[in-house]
Design an enzyme around this catalytic site. Structure first.
Site, short mmCIF file in Angstrom:
data_model
loop_
_atom_site.label_atom_id
_atom_site.label_comp_id
_atom_site.label_asym_id
_atom_site.label_seq_id
_atom_site.Cartn_x
_atom_site.Cartn_y
_atom_site.Cartn_z
N ASP A 1 -1.34 0.19 -2.74
CA ASP A 1 -0.21 -0.75 -2.84
C ASP A 1 -0.48 -1.90 -3.81
O ASP A 1 0.33 -2.17 -4.69
CB ASP A 1 0.27 -1.25 -1.45
CG ASP A 1 -0.75 -1.96 -0.60
OD1 ASP A 1 -1.94 -1.99 -0.98
OD2 ASP A 1 -0.35 -2.50 0.46
N ASP B 1 2.29 -3.02 4.61
CA ASP B 1 2.44 -3.20 6.06
C ASP B 1 3.79 -3.83 6.39
O ASP B 1 4.54 -3.34 7.24
CB ASP B 1 1.31 -4.06 6.62
CG ASP B 1 -0.06 -3.46 6.34
OD1 ASP B 1 -0.11 -2.29 5.93
OD2 ASP B 1 -1.06 -4.17 6.52
C1 GLA Z 1 -4.18 -3.09 4.70
C2 GLA Z 1 -3.31 -3.96 3.81
C3 GLA Z 1 -2.31 -3.11 3.04
C4 GLA Z 1 -2.98 -1.95 2.33
C5 GLA Z 1 -3.91 -1.20 3.27
C6 GLA Z 1 -4.73 -0.15 2.55
O1 GLA Z 1 -3.41 -2.52 5.71
O2 GLA Z 1 -2.65 -4.93 4.57
O3 GLA Z 1 -1.60 -3.92 2.15
O4 GLA Z 1 -3.65 -2.38 1.18
O5 GLA Z 1 -4.81 -2.08 3.93
O6 GLA Z 1 -3.90 0.85 2.07
#
Ligand code: GLA
Length: 393
Positions: free
Chosen positions: A36, A174
């Site tokens: 992301d 997320d």
């Molecule tokens: C965490 C972060 C997300 C993403 C994931 C890995 O959940 O909050 O933004 O980077 O790790 O994919």
């Protein structure tokens, strides 16, 4: 079992007023990990575990927060005009951060509130409990103060709170999954443009099993920010010859023919993961469209391998769990989900095999790690929303 949230609210805040209830889910990510913040694609889904925010507006300027998950922290109180981050406010910094961010944008949040939180997302499991608290608070504020805020703007605000207020440099996945989730659908999100589409998750005779390593992870203290910096350094070096804005713009071929520009071997591996994982995510969507679950599962397995070897965010607990899962009968694929460094993994398993699967995987895990794993069947749910108080019981 879920506590009676309305009764708890009335007794903790000593009121007869019936509060309003909001819910934000947690999330799993099917594939597309650590892509992301590299401008790539992710493929997450909201789950039925999540956070309830039960609240009422007050006549004065007091904010009072209470979490049934952290009763030892008691009621955390602060005035509406003193919303700076405060270490002693612990978990309540998440709702405080959301309120402050909205106020800074000019939204008129004019009165105090009492808010009770209750989350059934396993604590520290990497299923996004913090983004879930942010978004539950967001939908509550939206309703209480008639904010008329675009959902994507609220999602971006949640990320901003995480980055600037809490100090974790996380991407948008997320909050996006939690804000936009749709029952029985995963969401393919292009994190560069924020274009997204829903993909129905029809697994026929399969279920998604969430496997918790029960190894707690804290994002802020982890190597998350370091991975992000390593990718940024790799990108800067590639930009000497390639006119790209993110690693997500690269095909595997273009990366292979330019990877020597990245001088540090570790950074090269990190970038390789970001590029190949993005390609796998796009292929996974295609596999799903074609109803090719085997191909989807193979991509999940390859994703885990890359997170283990190139991104180095798995660790013995996740590797033991995933490798044990991949060997079981009726398993289509398995991989870690979320940031890594402990937390949860997921596996797609034939319904008929699910009990034997859990038993066998747990035996292997227990023998090697010394304590058990926990298993949950994921049901893919809607994003953050208000729910009828009568449906909360
Ligand atoms: C965490 C972060 C997300 C993403 C994931 C890995 O959940 O909050 O933004 O980077 O790790 O994919």
């Amino acid at each position: 079992m879920k506590p009676d949230l309305i009764t708890q609210f009335k007794s903790i805040f000593q009121t007869n007023e019936t509060p309003e209830v909001f819910f934000a889910p947690g999330r799993i990510n099917l594939i597309g990990e650590h892509t992301d913040y590299n401008g790539g694609h992710v493929f997450p889904a909201a789950i039925s575990f999540g956070t309830y925010a039960v609240g009422r507006m007050r006549q004065d300027q007091k904010l009072r927060f209470y979490s049934l998950n952290f009763p030892d922290k008691a009621i955390i109180e602060c005035p509406l005009n003193r919303l700076d981050y405060a270490k002693e406010h612990d978990w309540a910094n998440y709702p405080k951060g959301m309120i402050l961010a909205l106020k800074k944008l000019g939204y008129n949040i004019h009165s105090g509130m009492d808010i009770l939180y209750y989350g059934d997302i396993p604590n520290g499991a990497g299923l996004s409990s913090s983004a879930s608290i942010e978004m539950a608070t967001g939908v509550l504020l939206e309703e209480f103060f008639a904010l008329n805020i675009d959902r994507v703007a609220m999602i971006e605000l949640g990320q901003q709170v995480e980055n600037q207020y809490i100090g974790v440099n996380s991407g948008i996945m997320d909050q996006f999954a939690i804000g936009m989730g749709k029952q029985n659908h995963a969401l393919l999100l292009d994190c560069q443009t924020l274009h997204y589409k829903y993909a129905p998750i029809k697994l026929d005779n399969h279920v998604i099993i969430i496997m918790n390593t029960n190894k707690k992870r804290t994002l802020a203290g982890s190597k998350y920010n370091e991975r992000r910096e390593q990718c940024e350094t790799a990108l800067e070096e590639l930009q000497k010859q390639l006119s790209i804005k993110t690693l997500g713009e690269l095909t595997n071929e273009l990366f292979l023919s330019h990877q020597q520009l990245i001088t540090n071997e570790i950074n090269r591996k990190r970038a390789r993961h970001a590029v190949t994982e993005n390609q796998r995510t796009l292929q996974a969507l295609e596999a799903l469209h074609e109803g090719n679950l085997t191909a989807f599962g193979n991509l999940m397995n390859a994703s885990h391998q890359s997170l283990k070897d190139d991104y180095e965010v798995t660790g013995i607990e996740l590797d033991t769990l995933v490798e044990a899962a991949q060997k079981q009968q009726g398993v289509v694929g398995a991989r870690m989900t979320g940031a890594g460094f402990g937390g949860c993994a997921i596996a797609i398993v034939e319904k008929e095999q699910q009990e034997a699967f859990q038993q066998h995987v747990n035996d292997i895990y227990q023998r090697k790690i010394g304590y058990g794993a926990t298993f949950y069947i994921a049901s893919i749910a809607d994003g953050a929303k208000k729910i009828e108080s009568s449906k909360v019981l």
